[in-house]
Design a protein around this motif. Structure first.
Motif, PDB file in Angstrom:
ATOM      1  N   HIS A 127       0.850  -1.194   0.000  1.00 19.31           N
ATOM      2  CA  HIS A 127       0.000   0.000   0.000  1.00 19.31           C
ATOM      3  C   HIS A 127       0.881   1.238   0.000  1.00 19.31           C
ATOM      4  CE1 HIS A 127      -3.072   2.868   0.648  1.00 19.31           C
ATOM      5  NE2 HIS A 127      -2.992   2.956   1.959  1.00 19.31           N
ATOM      6  N   PHE A 128       0.712   2.033  -1.035  1.00 18.87           N
ATOM      7  CA  PHE A 128       1.404   3.321  -1.092  1.00 18.87           C
ATOM      8  C   PHE A 128       0.449   4.336  -0.475  1.00 18.87           C
ATOM      9  CE2 PHE A 128       4.097   2.308  -5.143  1.00 18.87           C
ATOM     10  CZ  PHE A 128       4.615   1.196  -4.490  1.00 18.87           C
ATOM     11  N   THR A 138       3.069  12.098  -5.013  1.00 21.44           N
ATOM     12  CA  THR A 138       3.504  12.444  -6.372  1.00 21.44           C
ATOM     13  C   THR A 138       3.759  11.221  -7.236  1.00 21.44           C
ATOM     14  OG1 THR A 138       5.815  12.394  -5.676  1.00 21.44           O
ATOM     15  CG2 THR A 138       4.678  14.522  -5.560  1.00 21.44           C
ATOM     16  N   PHE A 139       3.880  11.493  -8.495  1.00 17.07           N
ATOM     17  CA  PHE A 139       4.273  10.489  -9.483  1.00 17.07           C
ATOM     18  C   PHE A 139       5.616   9.872  -9.073  1.00 17.07           C
ATOM     19  CE2 PHE A 139       6.682   9.290 -13.220  1.00 17.07           C
ATOM     20  CZ  PHE A 139       5.770   8.710 -14.080  1.00 17.07           C
ATOM     21  N   GLU A 140       6.533  10.748  -8.735  1.00 20.91           N
ATOM     22  CA  GLU A 140       7.891  10.296  -8.410  1.00 20.91           C
ATOM     23  C   GLU A 140       7.902   9.298  -7.253  1.00 20.91           C
ATOM     24  OE1 GLU A 140       7.069  13.382  -9.025  1.00 20.91           O
ATOM     25  OE2 GLU A 140       8.485  14.203 -10.494  1.00 20.91           O
ATOM     26  N   GLU A 141       7.073   9.536  -6.264  1.00 15.20           N
ATOM     27  CA  GLU A 141       7.029   8.619  -5.130  1.00 15.20           C
ATOM     28  C   GLU A 141       6.534   7.250  -5.564  1.00 15.20           C
ATOM     29  OE1 GLU A 141       6.245  11.487  -1.272  1.00 15.20           O
ATOM     30  OE2 GLU A 141       4.704  11.375  -2.811  1.00 15.20           O
ATOM     31  N   GLY A 142       5.526   7.245  -6.413  1.00 17.25           N
ATOM     32  CA  GLY A 142       5.019   5.972  -6.912  1.00 17.25           C
ATOM     33  C   GLY A 142       6.114   5.215  -7.653  1.00 17.25           C
ATOM     34  N   TYR A 143       6.823   5.954  -8.455  1.00 19.05           N
ATOM     35  CA  TYR A 143       7.914   5.371  -9.239  1.00 19.05           C
ATOM     36  C   TYR A 143       8.982   4.797  -8.308  1.00 19.05           C
ATOM     37  CZ  TYR A 143      11.355   5.105 -13.059  1.00 19.05           C
ATOM     38  OH  TYR A 143      12.262   4.681 -13.991  1.00 19.05           O
ATOM     39  N   LYS A 144       9.365   5.620  -7.363  1.00 13.41           N
ATOM     40  CA  LYS A 144      10.444   5.252  -6.446  1.00 13.41           C
ATOM     41  C   LYS A 144      10.102   4.016  -5.610  1.00 13.41           C
ATOM     42  CE  LYS A 144      11.008   7.514  -2.618  1.00 13.41           C
ATOM     43  NZ  LYS A 144      11.155   8.680  -1.697  1.00 13.41           N
ATOM     44  N   PHE A 145       8.907   3.994  -5.080  1.00 14.26           N
ATOM     45  CA  PHE A 145       8.528   2.874  -4.214  1.00 14.26           C
ATOM     46  C   PHE A 145       8.373   1.580  -5.018  1.00 14.26           C
ATOM     47  CE2 PHE A 145       6.698   6.246  -1.216  1.00 14.26           C
ATOM     48  CZ  PHE A 145       7.881   6.294  -0.498  1.00 14.26           C
TER      49      PHE A 145
END
Lengths: 340, 340
Positions: A185-186, A225-232
Motif C-alpha cells: 500500500h502506497f 507524487t508520481f515520483e514517489e510511486g515510481y520510487k517505491f
DNA sequence: GGCATAATCGAAATCGATTTCGATAAAATA
DNA sequence: TATTTTATCGAAATCGATTTCGATTATGCC
C-alpha cells in the motif's frame, strides 16, 4: 460613465426614486403609464441594480466562499467546477481561496470571507489540520458551513464525503479476490483523515481475508507524487519483496508505479496488479489502463453547494438547521491493471 | 448572533456612532480615553467592519472577476492559482466563472460581474469567439479589463500573452536543426488565435529553412486530447508517412502520440522526435521525458492581475490608462524526445 | 478675567435600493 | 351632495460605515 442609479432615472422622468423602484419591481400602485416610462428609460440608460446596495439592505451577498488546499490538482479543480456550476445555477457567485495546506492561512482566509459577509462557506481542510477552533468561529457566527473531502469529524457542521475506508476496503478486496496476497500500500501522509481511512480500509480487508499484515509493505507518500510511486515501485522490485499487487492512495502515484514497472519490464497485472484511487482522466489512457476507485469530485462539489443552500435557506427562514453528512458512493472502475 | 456594528459599540459605550468610527480609524479628534474604550469594546464584541457597507460608500468592492473557458485544465488552473495569489496579496478577492467555450455564456457572465460591481475583470476568451461586442460593453463602462492567453486582438484593452508564433517557430526550428525534415504538426481547432499562431510559426520555420510544406502532415485536434494525439500518431505510422518529427499543440496531445509510438515500438527520438507545448507536469515524468515549450501559466495569472491593478489604480486617481500588452517569454525545455 | 485656541464630540448627509406609511386626488357609492 | 373607495404617488427610514461641518467644553495666553 458611472452606472445608472434609480435616482438618475427618477430625475430624468421627474418622479420620485420610490416610484421608479416600485415600477421596476412590479408594485401595483404604479400606473401603467409611469411603469412603461420607467422601463423605457431604464432600458435606455442601461440600468442594472447596484448589487452592493441591495446586499446591504437584504443582508445577503449572494456570494459564497470556497477554501481548498490548492486548485492545481485535478480532483479539486473538478470539485470547484461542480461548486461554480451549482452556485451559478442558483444565482450565487463563488470566491475561491487556497489554504496551501496551512492552518494559519486557513484562519486568515476564513476571517477574510467573514468580513466579506459571504452567505456561506465551503471548505476542504488543510492536511495538518488538528485544531478546528477556527471552524467553530464560523459555526458560532451562524455562517452556514459545509466541509467536503478533507473534513474534521469533530466539527458540528454539514459534510460531504466518500467512505474512504469502505472504498479502500473494496479496492483491496478486489486485489485479494483476484488472487493477490502480498499487497503493498502506497499510502498518503500521516495526518489527513482520508489518508488514514484508506489505510484502515486496506488493513481491514487483509484482516477479513486472513492475510497477515506486513508493515514493510506500507510506503508513505509524503507529497503524493508520481515520483514517489515510481520510487517505491522500484524499491519493491529491487528488494525482491515478492509483492503481487500495489494499492496506491491516488492515481498519480499509481501511474508513477506503473511507469517504473513498465520500464523494468514487469508485466501488469500478470506479475503485479495495480489499483489507484480517484479516476484521474489520465488513468484511462495510460498503458495498461489503470483500474481505480472513482472519486466523484464534480458531484461532491455540487452536493456540497446544495447542502449549503439548504442551510442558507433554513437560516433565512429562521429555522434551525440540523447538520447532515452526505456520503457519496464510489465505484471501482475495472480496467487492465488488475484481474477482474 | 448577528455581527457587531458600530452602532452596537456606540450604544454600549453611550457615545455616537461617529466617534466610534473615528476612534477605530485613528482620527485625531478622539481622546485617548475614548479611543481605548472603543478598541476594547470592539475587541470584546469581535467587531469587524461590514465590507458591504464600506463597498457601497467607497464604490469599490475589492473584488475582481475572472472568466475562463474551464478550470479543469492544468494550464488554466495554474493561471487561476497565480490570479488568486496576486489578488489576495493586494487585498482583493476573486470570483471565478467558466464560459465553457460559449460566447453566449460569456456574455451572461460579464453581465453578472458588472452587476456585482467588481473592480475589474480578467478573461481568457472562449474558442468560438469572433464577435467581441460584449467586451466593448465592459470597456465602455470603464471597467478595467485584462485579457490573457486567448485574446481578441481587436479589443482596446490590456493583454497578457505569450508569443505563440515565435514559440512555435522556435520549437519547429529545434526539430529542424536536429535534422528533422518531415515534421508533422498536430494543431488545435481552427478558430482560436493561439492555435492559428502556433500553426503559422510552424509554417514560417519550415519556410525559413526551405522545407516544403506538406498539407498532409497537418492534423487538427478538435478537442485537444490525449486520444487525438494517439490516433494521429497511429495514422502517421500506419500510412507510412515517413515522418521524422511531431510538433503537438499541447503536451497532452504529445503524450498521447508518445503513448502510441511507445506501444508501436517506434524509438523516440531516434525514429521520430516529439515536441510538445505547455510543460505540463506529466511531461517531465513520462518515458521518454518530453521536450516542450514552457508556457508560464502561473506567471501569466500574476501579470494579468498586476496589470489590472495598474489600471484600477489609475482609474481611481482619475488618470486615463493606456492599455498595455505584455508578452511573456517562453523557453524550450529540452528533455529526451528530441536530439540536442 | 477675557479672549483665542485646542480638544472632543455628534448631527446629518452620503453611498443606492427598498419598503412602510401616509397623503392626495380621482372615481365610485350612497 | 356627501362619503367611501381606489388609484397613484412620495417622504422618510433603513441597511452600516464614513466624513464634513458645526457645536461645545476645556485649556492657554496676556
Amino acid at each position: 460613465m458611472k452606472p445608472t442609479t434609480l435616482k438618475d432615472i427618477a430625475i430624468k422622468l421627474n418622479i420620485s426614486v420610490t416610484t421608479v423602484s416600485k415600477a421596476l419591481k412590479g408594485y401595483s400602485d404604479v400606473s401603467k403609464t409611469t411603469r412603461a416610462a420607467v422601463f423605457e428609460q431604464a432600458e435606455k440608460m442601461n440600468y442594472s441594480p447596484n448589487s452592493v446596495a441591495v446586499n446591504l439592505r437584504t443582508r445577503q451577498t449572494k456570494t459564497i466562499g470556497a477554501i481548498i488546499p490548492t486548485i492545481t490538482h485535478h480532483f479539486f479543480s473538478k470539485v470547484i467546477d461542480g461548486i461554480i456550476e451549482e452556485a451559478e445555477k442558483n444565482g450565487y457567485l463563488v470566491i475561491i481561496l487556497q489554504s496551501e495546506e496551512s492552518v494559519k492561512q486557513e484562519k486568515k482566509l476564513i476571517k477574510l470571507l467573514m468580513n466579506k459577509r459571504v452567505d456561506g462557506i465551503l471548505m476542504s481542510l488543510a492536511a495538518d489540520n488538528d485544531t478546528s477552533k477556527h471552524l467553530k468561529k464560523v459555526i458560532d457566527a451562524k455562517i452556514p458551513l459545509v466541509l467536503f473531502d478533507k473534513i474534521s469529524k469533530i466539527s458540528n457542521c454539514s459534510k460531504v464525503v466518500i467512505n474512504d475506508r469502505e472504498a479502500s476496503y473494496n479496492a483491496t478486496t478486489l486485489l485479494i479476490n483476484s488472487g493477490c496476497r502480498r499487497i503493498a500500500h502506497f499510502r498518503g501522509p500521516l495526518n489527513p483523515q482520508n489518508s488514514i481511512d484508506r489505510y484502515l480500509g486496506y488493513r481491514k480487508a487483509l484482516e477479513d481475508n486472513n492475510i497477515e499484515f506486513d508493515r514493510s509493505l506500507i510506503y508513505t507518500c509524503k507529497n503524493v507524487t508520481f515520483e514517489e510511486g515510481y520510487k517505491f515501485a522500484k524499491e519493491i522490485h529491487e528488494q525482491n519483496k515478492d509483492v503481487d499487487a500495489i494499492f496506491a492512495i491516488t492515481d498519480l502515484v499509481a501511474v508513477g508505479a506503473i511507469a517504473y514497472l513498465n520500464k523494468a519490464g514487469i508485466k501488469i497485472p500478470d506479475e503485479i496488479s495495480v489499483i489507484g484511487f480517484s479516476n484521474w482522466f489520465m488513468s484511462a489512457v495510460i498503458s495498461p489502463p489503470l483500474t481505480t476507485v472513482e472519486q466523484p469530485g464534480y458531484k461532491m462539489g455540487k452536493k456540497a453547494v446544495k447542502l449549503l443552500f439548504e442551510e442558507i435557506n433554513s437560516s433565512n427562514k429562521g429555522i434551525d438547521f440540523e447538520p447532515k453528512t452526505i456520503v457519496l458512493k464510489t465505484k471501482i472502475i475495472k480496467r487492465k491493471t488488475t484481474f477482474s
